[in-house]
Motif scaffolding. Structure first.
Motif, mmCIF file in Angstrom:
data_model
loop_
_atom_site.group_PDB
_atom_site.id
_atom_site.type_symbol
_atom_site.label_atom_id
_atom_site.label_comp_id
_atom_site.label_asym_id
_atom_site.label_seq_id
_atom_site.Cartn_x
_atom_site.Cartn_y
_atom_site.Cartn_z
ATOM 1 N N GLN A 31 53.661 2.852 53.252
ATOM 2 C CA GLN A 31 53.383 4.230 53.656
ATOM 3 C C GLN A 31 52.699 4.221 55.019
ATOM 4 O OE1 GLN A 31 51.683 6.789 50.694
ATOM 5 N NE2 GLN A 31 52.702 5.749 48.996
ATOM 6 N N VAL B 285 55.393 8.465 56.426
ATOM 7 C CA VAL B 285 55.768 8.464 55.013
ATOM 8 C C VAL B 285 54.487 8.372 54.197
ATOM 9 C CG1 VAL B 285 57.120 7.356 53.221
ATOM 10 C CG2 VAL B 285 57.901 7.263 55.598
ATOM 11 N N SER B 286 54.281 9.283 53.271
ATOM 12 C CA SER B 286 53.071 9.237 52.461
ATOM 13 C C SER B 286 53.312 9.951 51.140
ATOM 14 C CB SER B 286 51.887 9.887 53.202
ATOM 15 O OG SER B 286 52.150 11.244 53.449
ATOM 16 N N GLN B 287 52.438 9.624 50.176
ATOM 17 C CA GLN B 287 52.514 10.204 48.840
ATOM 18 C C GLN B 287 51.518 11.355 48.756
ATOM 19 O OE1 GLN B 287 52.290 7.453 45.468
ATOM 20 N NE2 GLN B 287 50.929 8.882 44.461
ATOM 21 N N LEU C 122 56.901 11.935 47.215
ATOM 22 C CA LEU C 122 56.925 11.105 48.414
ATOM 23 C C LEU C 122 57.506 11.922 49.566
ATOM 24 C CD1 LEU C 122 56.220 8.213 49.327
ATOM 25 C CD2 LEU C 122 58.616 7.601 48.930
ATOM 26 N N HIS D 90 45.099 8.756 53.305
ATOM 27 C CA HIS D 90 46.540 8.932 53.539
ATOM 28 C C HIS D 90 46.811 9.326 54.994
ATOM 29 C CE1 HIS D 90 46.390 10.056 49.045
ATOM 30 N NE2 HIS D 90 46.534 8.752 49.173
#
Length: 1288
Positions: free
Chosen positions: A182, A186-188, A194, A293
């Protein structure tokens, strides 16, 4: 209105007053088990209790009280009868419920539980415990279509995990269980999805997998993999950011006080936008905030009301920015302002107050209950008044003890607290330990406790020493809890202090002591040092401290521990460093610690290079000078001296020696050593000695000369400090006791007139000590004692100045005498022909009359077989208290007699009655001799003598013999059984001019013994008789002592057999290391003798010798390293060539006949083939070729030896034993065997019995193909022979 205001003011004042009074009385822990007390909940399960459905349910509820409370439960608001449910049990002395779920599902017991604990003084209740089972449901089955997107666009991969209890933890991984990387792009998200701000080509993959981990059950569920394919068909333009989550320009969020606030903003755009956070209504709390994040998540822990307000997240890239505002509201479940209400312990007639002060958002409501019943429904009590969050008690009376519950609740939770009111009447008592000693350093402050308890609360007063007046005022400060404080303690404040506690019910006194100590001070601090490398340095640290305190000196280097180096020597008041190096530079600190205080001082060490000096000469140091004795005491003295010149080598240590002019004049003794940095030594001395001292210095070169002796120092006599050591008691006769000891030396006597007080008594109850005084000797003999009786012994040193210390008790025995009893129940168990086991009962200890050493077994051959008349005696000893033993090495077939005796330190006791046993028969030995006495053309006469060791009845002899050809190959073995009374046999019908090898052994019923062998030739012709002249084998005999030769070896002989060469000899030398050496005869010089150790034996079998060679053999006896070797004469042993196990079949008649028959058969078959060829006929070659399309088919038929193209089927005759199939070819029946069944082309071999051996295999296709091509040629005898090969 005015009245209401005054009423509230009065209540507030009363609350403040009563609160102060009530807080003053607490029940100490060590009294809570003695005094009556209402119940108190001590442990309970959490309000929201999630259980594991796989394990039994345990709902905790523990309480204390006096008497111990009983427990009951409600479930979902109604009484829960645990006795009616067989799955539910309650722990003893506890209210904890245990639910067995092996017979019922856990979900059956979900609900709201509440525990009640009650005794006669009140009732306490627990929180409402909501029991729910954890759930980890499976992911719903779904078919996820592949996702195809254009490079550069945003993308969201949904996770949507199943709802679990508690919620699962989400993470994304691939097929290899590796977390997906990530980044800012791109991250959760917090919900598990996602997010891609923009996708790239490398995002294409088929294993985007969302995992949900349910922490309570430790299970992991997996979503179906998501396939993402990123296309690059048309480029996507850069774009300004927009938020993927949250949507819109603003949103709101509610969080509870004390919880964690998490807000997230995830934006898409190209290039990837960056996220920033601000608080619009103030600053972000720096110490409670974190960004996660890649700044997309803002986390605030331990949220408070100040965190409410508007927060803005900003997403920005090169093309622009976008904002989102999150409005945060902070709510609060009820929480305590000043803690839960505290228990009240009141005396009858006292006043008190319970306060339940809490807050929350929205403002919570407060309700009171007494013993679990709403207070409005409880019995009326005029001494109790409820004012919102306060209950006021006035003039309480005995019997009004109860537990009150305060419940504070709002929309977000509740608080439930139990607090009891305990009405007690207790006289005062002081809980501080009596006679406690307080120690304090002068000018420091001290607190002396007077912890007390009583109801009503006792009043505390203090007195000192004479109790003339109470201690109140300077320098004393009396605290409310009874503690007495002295702010600046002085020596005059030391003494005895009395603490008095009193109330209406009584008075109690307690005494404590105060000791004011002098402070620890460093009088001489270490000084700054500059020292050359390789030299020595000393830091001094002299300290003054209170003499009653034990000091401890600690040295530090650069505020750390000293290096573990033997060059650093720590003394009581100094630190010395020898052979200084650059690493020793630094700051050194000495710290003097006592149990009460400490002091420290520091100094720096600088190391410089040594100034080079030419031709440094190192010598021994000069002797010390100026010896002086100071600090003279009865048993010690201080010796000081001045060191001599070191001569360029630092002094490592000083050696102090003494001479005792009174006891050892002229002898110097080492007394002690001190490091080379010291010039004083504290010497411990003995009384009654005239000391002079001298000192020697030691450096790397050596010891100096001794100093001049000091003046004489005489110590006064005194009573002995020690008693003799090594006290033993033993007897030299059966009626005496010798008491021995190691006497004291003159230096240990401590005074004149040294003698000894010897004491002894029998070791039995009530016996008296016998005492005698002896001169300065080492033993004393007591006569007339009973035999072997235990004694207690003491030896005390005495001189003219008194007795030594009380001596320790030693133990001994009077003299031993021979045992008077023999072992009983003696018997023997024969295990085999050479081993027996003897058993006996132990002799009672009082009949042994001494220290038991063991048992002896005497045994002898009573009378053997008439052929074994030797009489051999043996003695085997078994040390210790044995009751059995083994007799090895017995002769078979022999009658033995034996007896058993016990023995002690004096000797053997009487023998037991003789017992007998017979050993069974064994195998006999070799025949004594074995010779050939007559030889003719076809017969031999053999004679032998019976074995020397028959070991039983000889039942017969076995004679085996076999021929040996010229190449030493052995022929078949013939065996002949002979009667026991035969000593010769004549063998007729032997082959003339043939060597035979004979083996003869004797037999008993047990079996056959070892064989003796011999080789001999039959006569070649009438005029030439060749027989061997073997040496008859007989056991070696040791020559008489008088005729002993120089060499310790004799009768060296050899015999060669199948197993090797047997070398025999006699040996009578003292050496224990015996070995045989052998070497090939006529070998070259570099070859070494081979060795084989034969210790303890008089024969050895040499194996592995090569056939056809001769060996030189000798025996060697080796003693100690300084003794010469003893060698025997050399013996030449010839080893015959190895006999082949194959028989030469070329000379066998049956083989010649077989070969002739085979040749005749081949000739007949050739004639038949030529006849068939010349008969004529039709030769349809083309038809034959067309009819046989099988590639395996060949023109020449292997089965019938005919040529396919030219043969006439009508005239064909199959061979005998063959069958003609319908296709006209001839094949053998599988059951018919011929030489063809063993294959072809291989060389046939015959084994020992003359049978033919070949390779049993079928014909190969390659061979058949080759023969087919050859058969198309003109017929010839060669082709006919090839055809026959398929049979032969």
């Amino acid at each position: 209105m005015m009245m209401e205001w005054r009423r509230r003011m009065d209540a507030a004042l009363l609350v403040l007053l009563l609160g102060h009074l009530a807080a003053a009385l607490e029940v100490p822990l060590d009294l809570r088990e003695e005094l009556p007390q209402p119940p108190t909940i001590t442990h309970q399960s959490p309000k929201d209790y999630i259980i594991d459905p796989r394990e039994n349910i345990i709902i905790h509820c523990d309480a204390k009280g006096k008497p111990h409370p009983s427990f009951s439960w409600t479930r979902n608001g109604t009484h829960f009868d645990t006795e009616q449910d067989s799955n539910v049990s309650m722990r003893p002395h506890s209210g904890t419920l245990i639910v067995d779920i092996s017979r019922e599902k856990a979900e059956h017991y979900e609900g709201i539980y509440q525990c009640t604990a009650r005794n006669k003084h009140g009732t306490a209740v627990s929180n409402n415990i909501v029991v729910r089972q954890s759930r980890s449901p499976l992911w719903s089955k779904e078919k996820i279509k592949p996702i195809v997107v254009q490079e550069g666009v945003s993308l969201v991969l949904p996770c949507q995990p199943p709802a679990g209890l508690p919620p699962p933890i989400i993470f994304w991984m691939d097929n290899n269980f590796q977390r997906l990387p990530q980044s800012r792009r791109v991250s959760q998200s917090l919900n598990g999805d996602l997010y891609f701000s923009n996708v790239l080509r490398e995002d294409s993959r088929n294993d985007y997998i969302c995992y949900a981990r349910f922490p309570h059950t430790q299970t992991i569920q997996q979503k179906q993999p998501i396939v993402v394919k990123v296309l690059n068909q048309a480029p996507v333009d850069d774009r300004r950011p927009t938020f993927l989550i949250p949507t819109g320009t603003s949103s709101s969020k509610t969080v509870l006080r004390g919880h964690t606030l998490e807000m997230e903003c995830i934006a898409e755009g190209l290039p990837t936008p960056e996220i920033a956070w601000t608080k619009m209504s103030g600053d972000l709390p720096a110490n409670r905030i974190s960004f996660l994040h890649y700044n997309k998540t803002l986390r605030i822990v331990n949220v408070s009301e100040s965190d409410a307000g508007d927060y803005r997240c900003t997403a920005k890239n090169q093309l622009g920015s976008v904002h989102h505002t999150i409005h945060v509201s902070v709510k609060a479940a009820p929480y305590w302002i000043s803690g839960p209400p505290r228990n009240l312990v009141l005396a009858p007639g006292e006043n008190g107050v319970l306060t339940c002060r809490a807050s929350g958002t929205p403002k919570p409501s407060i309700t009171w209950a007494m013993n679990g019943i709403p207070i409005e429904n409880s019995p009326k009590d005029l001494s109790r008044k409820v004012e919102d969050d306060t209950v006021i008690f006035t003039d309480v009376q005995t019997g009004s003890s109860a537990v009150y519950q305060c419940n504070i609740s709002n929309d977000y939770g509740y608080l439930l607290s139990n607090a009891f009111v305990n009405v007690l009447s207790e006289p005062p008592r002081v809980l501080t330990p009596a006679n406690k000693v307080y120690q304090v350093i002068r000018n420091h402050h001290v607190l002396m406790d007077c912890s007390s308890f009583g109801s009503p609360i006792p009043k505390i007063t203090w007195f000192k020493d004479s109790r003339s007046s109470t201690l109140d005022g300077d320098p004393y400060i009396l605290h409310d809890n009874g503690t007495l404080e002295i702010h600046v303690a002085q020596a005059r404040n030391s003494g005895k202090y009395t603490c008095v506690a009193r109330n209406q019910l009584g008075i109690y006194e307690n005494h404590v002591y105060l000791e004011v100590k002098e402070p620890t001070r460093i009088l001489k601090q270490p000084e700054y040092k500059v020292v050359q490398r390789g030299r020595a340095v000393v830091f001094e640290c002299k300290v003054k401290h209170d003499p009653s305190l034990i000091p401890t000196m600690t040295w530090l280097k650069d505020d750390g521990e000293l290096p573990d180096d033997e060059r650093l020597i720590v003394d009581s008041d100094s630190l010395a460093i020898t052979d200084v190096t650059e690493n020793d530079a630094g700051v050194y600190t000495c710290i003097m610690n006592t149990t009460l205080d400490h002091d420290s001082a520091s100094a720096e060490l600088t190391v410089v290079e040594a100034t080079p000096t030419p031709a440094v000469v190192y010598e021994r140091p000069d002797p010390p000078t100026d010896l002086e004795l100071t600090d003279q005491k009865k048993r010690s003295v201080q010796l000081t001296w001045t060191p001599g010149d070191e001569h360029n080598s630092p002094i490592q240590k000083f050696l102090i020696q003494y001479e005792d002019l009174l006891h050892h004049r002229g002898h110097w003794h080492n007394l002690t050593e001190v490091p080379g940095t010291k010039t004083t030594a504290h010497l411990k001395l003995s009384p009654y000695a005239h000391y002079i001292f001298r000192v020697l210095a030691l450096n790397a070169v050596g010891l100096s000369q001794s100093s001049f002796p000091s003046r004489v120092y005489r110590t006064d006599p005194a009573a002995p400090d020690q008693n003799p050591t090594g006290v033993h008691g033993y007897g030299t006769e059966h009626n005496n006791l010798v008491i021995s000891w190691k006497p004291l030396s003159g230096h240990q006597s401590n005074g004149p007139g040294l003698h000894y007080r010897v004491m002894w008594r029998e070791k039995m109850a009530g016996s008296d000590w016998n005492t005698v005084t002896v001169a300065n000797t080492s033993k004393f003999v007591v006569s007339g004692t009973p035999t072997f009786v235990p004694y207690e012994l003491k030896v005390q040193a005495v001189n003219d100045y008194g007795d030594g210390p009380e001596p320790a008790v030693a133990h001994g025995f009077s003299g031993e005498d021979l045992p008077i009893a023999a072992p009983e129940n003696v018997q023997a168990v024969v295990l085999n022909s050479t081993l027996a086991e003897v058993h006996w009962d132990p002799v009672p200890s009082h009949l042994i009359r001494g220290h038991l050493k063991g048992y002896k077994v005497y045994y002898w051959r009573e009378h053997g077989h008439k052929h074994s008349p030797d009489h051999v005696e043996g003695i085997l000893s078994f040390s210790g208290n044995h009751t059995h033993g083994m007799l090895p090495g017995l002769h078979p077939f022999t009658l033995y007699a034996f007896n058993v005796r016990v023995y002690n330190g004096k000797g053997d006791g009487p023998p037991s009655p003789p017992q007998q046993f017979n050993t069974p028969e064994g195998v006999p030995g070799q025949p004594t001799s074995f010779v050939v006495t007559d030889s003719s053309l076809d017969s031999l006469t053999l004679e032998w003598s019976p074995p020397h060791d028959r070991n039983g009845h000889i039942t017969g002899y076995t004679l085996k013999y076999q021929p040996v050809n010229n190449s030493n190959e052995l022929g078949p073995v013939e065996e002949l059984a002979l009667a026991a009374n035969e000593t010769s046999v004549t063998l007729p019908n032997l082959k003339y001019s043939t060597r035979y090898k004979f083996y003869l052994n004797a037999k008993t019923v047990t079996g056959a013994g070892p064989a003796i062998s011999q080789e001999v030739d039959t006569i070649m012709d009438e005029g030439n008789t060749q027989t061997s002249h073997p040496v008859a084998w007989s056991p070696p005999r040791r020559p008489p002592h008088k005729a002993r030769p120089v060499s310790p070896f004799g009768n060296l002989s050899s015999s060669v057999g199948e197993e090797g060469a047997l070398i025999s000899w006699e040996y009578w030398g003292p050496e224990k290391n015996i070995y045989v050496e052998y070497i090939v005869e006529n070998s070259e010089g570099e070859e070494e003798w081979q060795k084989e150790f034969v210790n303890g034996s008089q024969n050895v079998m040499l194996k592995g010798l090569k056939g056809g060679l001769s060996y030189r053999v000798r025996l060697v006896a080796k003693g100690h390293h300084d003794q010469p070797l003893h060698c025997s004469k050399e013996l030449v042993v010839k080893v015959p060539a190895v006999a082949s196990r194959q028989v030469d079949i070329a000379t066998q008649g049956w083989f010649i006949g077989l070969m002739c028959a085979i040749a005749l058969l081949i000739l007949i078959l050739l004639i038949i083939c030529f006849i068939q060829r010349n008969k004529g006929g039709k030769y349809p070659v083309k038809e034959k070729e067309d009819a046989h399309t099988d590639p395996e088919f060949q023109p020449m038929k292997d089965d019938d030896c005919t040529f396919g193209e030219y043969s006439d089927n009508e005239d064909h005759k199959p061979l005998k034993g063959s069958r003609t199939p319908s296709n006209g070819t001839v094949k053998r029946d599988d059951s018919d065997l011929s030489l063809a069944d063993y294959g072809e082309g291989g060389d046939g071999q015959f084994n020992e019995d003359g049978s033919f051996i070949g390779q049993y295999s079928g014909k190969s296709a390659s061979r058949d193909t080759a023969e087919g091509h050859e058969s198309s040629e003109a017929p010839s005898p060669i082709n006919a022979m090839n055809s026959l090969n398929s049979f032969v």
